[in-house]
Every structure is written in C-alpha cells, then in structure tokens.
Design a protein around this motif. Structure first.
Motif, PDB file in Angstrom:
ATOM      1  N   LEU A  42      23.615  26.606   9.018  1.00  0.00           N
ATOM      2  CA  LEU A  42      22.717  25.654   9.685  1.00  0.00           C
ATOM      3  C   LEU A  42      21.261  25.974   9.388  1.00  0.00           C
ATOM      4  O   LEU A  42      20.421  25.070   9.279  1.00  0.00           O
ATOM      5  N   ASP A  43      20.952  27.264   9.252  1.00  0.00           N
ATOM      6  CA  ASP A  43      19.583  27.647   8.893  1.00  0.00           C
ATOM      7  C   ASP A  43      19.220  27.064   7.523  1.00  0.00           C
ATOM      8  O   ASP A  43      18.137  26.501   7.338  1.00  0.00           O
ATOM      9  N   LYS A  44      20.134  27.168   6.566  1.00  0.00           N
ATOM     10  CA  LYS A  44      19.890  26.626   5.228  1.00  0.00           C
ATOM     11  C   LYS A  44      19.731  25.109   5.273  1.00  0.00           C
ATOM     12  O   LYS A  44      18.856  24.536   4.619  1.00  0.00           O
ATOM     13  N   ILE A  45      20.598  24.447   6.053  1.00  0.00           N
ATOM     14  CA  ILE A  45      20.527  22.983   6.152  1.00  0.00           C
ATOM     15  C   ILE A  45      19.207  22.543   6.770  1.00  0.00           C
ATOM     16  O   ILE A  45      18.599  21.550   6.344  1.00  0.00           O
ATOM     17  N   SER A  46      18.724  23.291   7.762  1.00  0.00           N
ATOM     18  CA  SER A  46      17.462  22.928   8.422  1.00  0.00           C
ATOM     19  C   SER A  46      16.272  23.059   7.481  1.00  0.00           C
ATOM     20  O   SER A  46      15.275  22.361   7.624  1.00  0.00           O
ATOM     21  N   ARG A  47      16.388  23.955   6.498  1.00  0.00           N
ATOM     22  CA  ARG A  47      15.284  24.190   5.565  1.00  0.00           C
ATOM     23  C   ARG A  47      15.378  23.295   4.325  1.00  0.00           C
ATOM     24  O   ARG A  47      14.378  23.049   3.657  1.00  0.00           O
ATOM     25  N   GLU A  48      16.595  22.846   4.014  1.00  0.00           N
ATOM     26  CA  GLU A  48      16.788  22.017   2.821  1.00  0.00           C
ATOM     27  C   GLU A  48      17.616  20.784   3.186  1.00  0.00           C
ATOM     28  O   GLU A  48      18.805  20.693   2.845  1.00  0.00           O
ATOM     29  N   PRO A  49      17.018  19.802   3.893  1.00  0.00           N
ATOM     30  CA  PRO A  49      17.751  18.596   4.295  1.00  0.00           C
ATOM     31  C   PRO A  49      18.319  17.865   3.082  1.00  0.00           C
ATOM     32  O   PRO A  49      17.733  17.872   2.003  1.00  0.00           O
ATOM     33  N   SER A  50      19.479  17.232   3.267  1.00  0.00           N
ATOM     34  CA  SER A  50      20.145  16.543   2.162  1.00  0.00           C
ATOM     35  C   SER A  50      20.876  15.317   2.698  1.00  0.00           C
ATOM     36  O   SER A  50      21.264  15.271   3.874  1.00  0.00           O
ATOM     37  N   ASN A  51      21.081  14.351   1.842  1.00  0.00           N
ATOM     38  CA  ASN A  51      21.865  13.168   2.207  1.00  0.00           C
ATOM     39  C   ASN A  51      23.332  13.334   1.831  1.00  0.00           C
ATOM     40  O   ASN A  51      24.104  12.379   1.930  1.00  0.00           O
ATOM     41  N   HIS A  52      23.692  14.528   1.395  1.00  0.00           N
ATOM     42  CA  HIS A  52      25.063  14.789   0.965  1.00  0.00           C
ATOM     43  C   HIS A  52      25.670  15.904   1.812  1.00  0.00           C
ATOM     44  O   HIS A  52      24.969  16.626   2.520  1.00  0.00           O
ATOM     45  N   THR A  53      26.991  16.049   1.705  1.00  0.00           N
ATOM     46  CA  THR A  53      27.673  17.137   2.409  1.00  0.00           C
ATOM     47  C   THR A  53      27.298  18.467   1.774  1.00  0.00           C
ATOM     48  O   THR A  53      27.457  18.661   0.570  1.00  0.00           O
ATOM     49  N   SER A  54      26.787  19.382   2.596  1.00  0.00           N
ATOM     50  CA  SER A  54      26.352  20.690   2.105  1.00  0.00           C
ATOM     51  C   SER A  54      27.430  21.756   2.254  1.00  0.00           C
ATOM     52  O   SER A  54      27.510  22.684   1.454  1.00  0.00           O
ATOM     53  N   ALA A  55      28.248  21.655   3.309  1.00  0.00           N
ATOM     54  CA  ALA A  55      29.241  22.699   3.581  1.00  0.00           C
ATOM     55  C   ALA A  55      30.575  22.077   3.980  1.00  0.00           C
ATOM     56  O   ALA A  55      30.622  21.099   4.730  1.00  0.00           O
ATOM     57  N   LEU A  56      31.644  22.664   3.464  1.00  0.00           N
ATOM     58  CA  LEU A  56      33.007  22.250   3.799  1.00  0.00           C
ATOM     59  C   LEU A  56      33.728  23.444   4.407  1.00  0.00           C
ATOM     60  O   LEU A  56      33.797  24.512   3.804  1.00  0.00           O
ATOM     61  N   ILE A  57      34.269  23.256   5.613  1.00  0.00           N
ATOM     62  CA  ILE A  57      35.002  24.318   6.314  1.00  0.00           C
ATOM     63  C   ILE A  57      36.463  23.897   6.417  1.00  0.00           C
ATOM     64  O   ILE A  57      36.776  22.859   7.019  1.00  0.00           O
ATOM     65  N   LEU A  58      37.364  24.676   5.835  1.00  0.00           N
ATOM     66  CA  LEU A  58      38.800  24.405   5.929  1.00  0.00           C
ATOM     67  C   LEU A  58      39.428  25.320   6.977  1.00  0.00           C
ATOM     68  O   LEU A  58      39.171  26.528   6.982  1.00  0.00           O
ATOM     69  N   VAL A  59      40.239  24.732   7.856  1.00  0.00           N
ATOM     70  CA  VAL A  59      40.855  25.477   8.961  1.00  0.00           C
ATOM     71  C   VAL A  59      42.325  25.085   9.080  1.00  0.00           C
ATOM     72  O   VAL A  59      42.726  24.016   8.618  1.00  0.00           O
ATOM     73  N   PRO A  60      43.155  25.928   9.718  1.00  0.00           N
ATOM     74  CA  PRO A  60      44.592  25.647   9.770  1.00  0.00           C
ATOM     75  C   PRO A  60      45.016  24.605  10.797  1.00  0.00           C
ATOM     76  O   PRO A  60      46.033  23.941  10.614  1.00  0.00           O
ATOM     77  N   THR A  61      44.284  24.462  11.901  1.00  0.00           N
ATOM     78  CA  THR A  61      44.733  23.570  12.976  1.00  0.00           C
ATOM     79  C   THR A  61      43.644  22.602  13.407  1.00  0.00           C
ATOM     80  O   THR A  61      42.455  22.868  13.286  1.00  0.00           O
ATOM     81  N   ARG A  62      44.075  21.472  13.945  1.00  0.00           N
ATOM     82  CA  ARG A  62      43.138  20.459  14.427  1.00  0.00           C
ATOM     83  C   ARG A  62      42.354  20.964  15.640  1.00  0.00           C
ATOM     84  O   ARG A  62      41.188  20.609  15.817  1.00  0.00           O
ATOM     85  N   GLU A  63      43.003  21.820  16.473  1.00  0.00           N
ATOM     86  CA  GLU A  63      42.289  22.360  17.630  1.00  0.00           C
ATOM     87  C   GLU A  63      41.090  23.197  17.194  1.00  0.00           C
ATOM     88  O   GLU A  63      40.006  23.113  17.776  1.00  0.00           O
ATOM     89  N   LEU A  64      41.290  24.017  16.163  1.00  0.00           N
ATOM     90  CA  LEU A  64      40.202  24.847  15.671  1.00  0.00           C
ATOM     91  C   LEU A  64      39.122  23.979  15.015  1.00  0.00           C
ATOM     92  O   LEU A  64      37.926  24.244  15.182  1.00  0.00           O
ATOM     93  N   ALA A  65      39.530  22.934  14.289  1.00  0.00           N
ATOM     94  CA  ALA A  65      38.546  22.032  13.671  1.00  0.00           C
ATOM     95  C   ALA A  65      37.658  21.399  14.740  1.00  0.00           C
ATOM     96  O   ALA A  65      36.423  21.348  14.601  1.00  0.00           O
ATOM     97  N   LYS A  66      38.269  20.941  15.801  1.00  0.00           N
ATOM     98  CA  LYS A  66      37.503  20.298  16.876  1.00  0.00           C
ATOM     99  C   LYS A  66      36.582  21.299  17.563  1.00  0.00           C
ATOM    100  O   LYS A  66      35.431  20.987  17.884  1.00  0.00           O
TER     101      LYS A  66
END
Length: 396
Positions: A42-66
């Motif tokens: 989030l620190d990087k995103i705040s310093r370098e705003p973008s109109n594209h997806t900057s980070a992708l987080i893959l997780v095993p369960t929907r509960e953890l994603a939420k």
C-alpha cells in the motif's frame, strides 16, 4: 487500527518488500504476516498511483480473501487504493461485478486461484502492468490441489515482477514450488510449525460415542468468550450444533457445502459476538483472525500435523493466551505421534470419561501411534530380475 509495534515478521519482511526483492517467508500463524506484505504494498501504491492492477494476492479460501479485502480497506483508509476479493462459484451478479473490477483494474486483487482462472479464460482480464504477486497460505493452496491453477495464472503475468510467498509451514513441496516462481529470494523463517506459546494444549482420550458428551462437559466447565469447534467430517457439523443447542449453547455451523451468502452471514455473526460457538471444517483453519477467540476444540485429530498447528492457531493470536482441546479416538492415535514430532515433545493424554460416567476411554497404545498398514489398491505389477515392470503374463 492499533498497530503500535511491528512484529518480528513485519520488522524483517517490510524492508525486503520495499527494496523490490522476491521473498519467501514463514512464521507462526497469528504473527501478523498479512500486514507484513499489505503495508509495504500500500505504501508503494500511495507513492505511485496507477490505473492498472498493481498487486495480485492468491489465497486458498474465500473467507481469507474476504478478510484480506477488509484489512486493505482499513489500512488504506487515508490513501486512494482500491481492492476487490474474487471468489465464489457460478455466474451471477457477483461474477459481473468481479469481471468489471478485473477489467477496469483495481489496485489490489485478492483471489482464489480457481475463480480467477475462470475469469481469465474469458480473455478480457489482463495483468500486463502487474508489479507484485503474493501467494498467501501457499502450503494450503498446494494441499488443496491449486498448483496447476497457480501455474496457469503465472503464465499470464509479466515476467518482470516482484514475487512474495508467505506460509505458516515450510514443507519440501513449498520449497520446490518456490524454486519455480521466485528469483533469488530473500528468506525469513521464524519458529516454523510451532504453535504460539500462549496456547494451553489439552488432549483427551475418547471413543466416537463419548466425544459429544465429553464436549458438553468441557463446555460447561470452561469459561470462554468465543469458541471454534473443528471437525474433519462435514457430516459431523450438524450433529455437534444440535447437541450444543439442546444443551443451551448457541452455535452455528459452516462448511464448504454452505452457500457463500450463508457462510459470510455465519462468520460475520460470530465475529460480531451474536453467538458464541462456531462449528467448522478446516475451511476456517487458515488465516482467519477473530478477536478474543480463546478456545479451540478439535472433535477429531486433524489429518495432517501441520493442520493441527493451523487449527489451534486461531486462538492466542498477537501474543494473547488461549486453550485448545483435542479428542483422540483409537484409530487417530497415530496422528498424535506426528503432532508430537512436530511439537518436539510428548503430550499428556487425559482419561476422564469413566469418572464422568461415560465408560472407559480407549487406551493409548504405542503400537497404535504408527500409521496403520493399508492394503495396496490397483493393478498388480510384475517385475523381472532386473526390476523392470512387465505386463502380467497371459494365462493359457
């Protein structure tokens, strides 16, 4: 959000992530791994705003994603950062909302691998400008058979990116998988596969018929604000909930068989203290953070010793204290030996069922603590003297 002092994993991981290096990190569950990667991203995103997806987080369960999505909402309150959790099954209203966010490009996407792959197969989803990939609870994703899905996603990501892998355990399969993904990574290992020191672990010998009466006895004699009861069998959830409700304990169950809406409603109600006891399968054993959860009960011994660490790790988080009860029947005794090996100590097995009028408990036998022999299945192989597999000779 009351983060006053960085935990050891945060102290070590944040500078590495800010430097742009790849990282493989493992630490006890409940030590702040999620914040360790979210804060620098989030620190990087705040310093370098973008109109594209900057980070992708893959997780095993929907509960953890939420849950991660909710944490991002809290951490990014004073900065302009967008995120969305991608999970679920079928194509309904959620599908269209997720597709629009993926195509438009939220700053951070949190997704279960199967659901993300389904969206990517449409051809509309692009990650051409992705800067960082995070695999959270990587060992669980491999256990759940997501390795092929993850590799599919990786093929559609830019080669020049930062890769972060976080896990509470570090088996060989994780190291082998990391070798395929990470480039000259830094490594952090903090007390891998050990439960928090603040957990009082208690083991009780009990047959299957004695487990529910024993559960009620322990619940009546234990002061607990919030309780999670784990079972490896989805069929047991309703039985446990009914028994608890009959004994004036308000409880609800949650498993992968429940609809997404019902799962979210139950988990939300439990977190908000609307009821005291949640009965669940291992769908809740990873990454889920619940305030003031001070008791975990294992109706049965988890199949893997490392799953035991994750289950009881729902309590005593962030240097608090908690209690874990585990019931041992005769056929699960070999699994206790695996847990003892992981804990590097022998655990005391209590026998109290006879004193409660429930009859004798199964005797703990050293011979039962080895994995039982299982008869091989499948076609029989025939070998010649050189050890080469030959087909079965024809019968005249």
């Amino acid at each position: 959000m009351n983060y006053l002092q960085a935990t050891p994993i945060q102290q070590q991981a944040i500078p590495i992530i800010l430097s742009g290096k790849d990282l493989i990190a493992s630490a006890q569950t409940g030590t702040g791994k999620t914040a360790a990667y979210l804060i620098p991203i989030l620190d990087k995103i705040s310093r370098e705003p973008s109109n594209h997806t900057s980070a992708l987080i893959l997780v095993p369960t929907r509960e953890l994603a939420k849950q991660i999505d909710e944490q991002i909402e809290g951490f990014s309150y004073f900065i302009k950062a967008t995120s969305i959790a991608i999970y679920g099954g079928g194509k309904g209203e959620d599908w269209d909302q997720q597709r629009k966010a993926l195509v438009k490009g939220a700053d951070i996407i949190i997704a279960t691998p199967g659901r993300l792959m389904a969206h990517m197969n449409s051809g509309e989803v692009k990650f051409d400008n992705l800067k960082c990939l995070i695999l959270d609870e990587a060992d669980k994703m491999l256990d759940m058979g997501f390795s092929d899905d993850i590799l599919f996603v990786l093929k559609h990501l830019p080669q020049n990116r930062q890769n972060l892998m976080f896990s509470a355990t570090m088996p060989k399969k994780i190291r082998d998988f990391a070798d395929k993904i990470l480039k000259n990574p830094e490594e952090i290992r903090l007390a891998v596969s050990k439960p928090a020191v603040g957990i009082d672990q208690q083991f009780y010998l009990a047959s299957d018929e004695q487990k529910l009466p024993l559960l009620i006895h322990l619940m009546k004699n234990t002061v607990a604000e919030s309780v999670i009861i784990f079972t490896s069998q989805k069929a047991m959830i309703d039985k446990v909930v009914r028994m608890l409700n009959r004994n004036k304990f308000e409880a609800k169950g949650i498993s992968s068989d429940n609809s997404q809406e019902d799962r979210e409603e139950s988990l939300r109600g439990f977190k908000n203290k609307q009821f005291k006891i949640l009965v669940a399968t291992d769908v809740l054993s990873r990454g889920i953070d619940i305030n003031n959860l001070n008791l975990v009960i294992n109706i049965d011994v988890p199949r893997d010793a490392e799953d035991y660490i994750h289950r009881i790790g729902r309590t005593a988080r962030a240097e608090t204290t908690g209690t874990a009860f585990t019931f041992i029947n005769e056929k699960d005794q070999y699994r206790i030996a695996n847990i003892e090996k992981l804990l590097e100590r022998e655990v005391e097995k209590q026998n109290i069922t006879e004193s409660l009028g429930l009859g004798k408990a199964p005797e703990y036998k050293a011979s039962q603590s080895r994995k039982p022999y299982r008869k091989p299945t499948g076609k029989k192989k025939f070998f010649n003297k050189k050890g080469v597999d030959n087909k079965k000779p024809a019968v005249s």
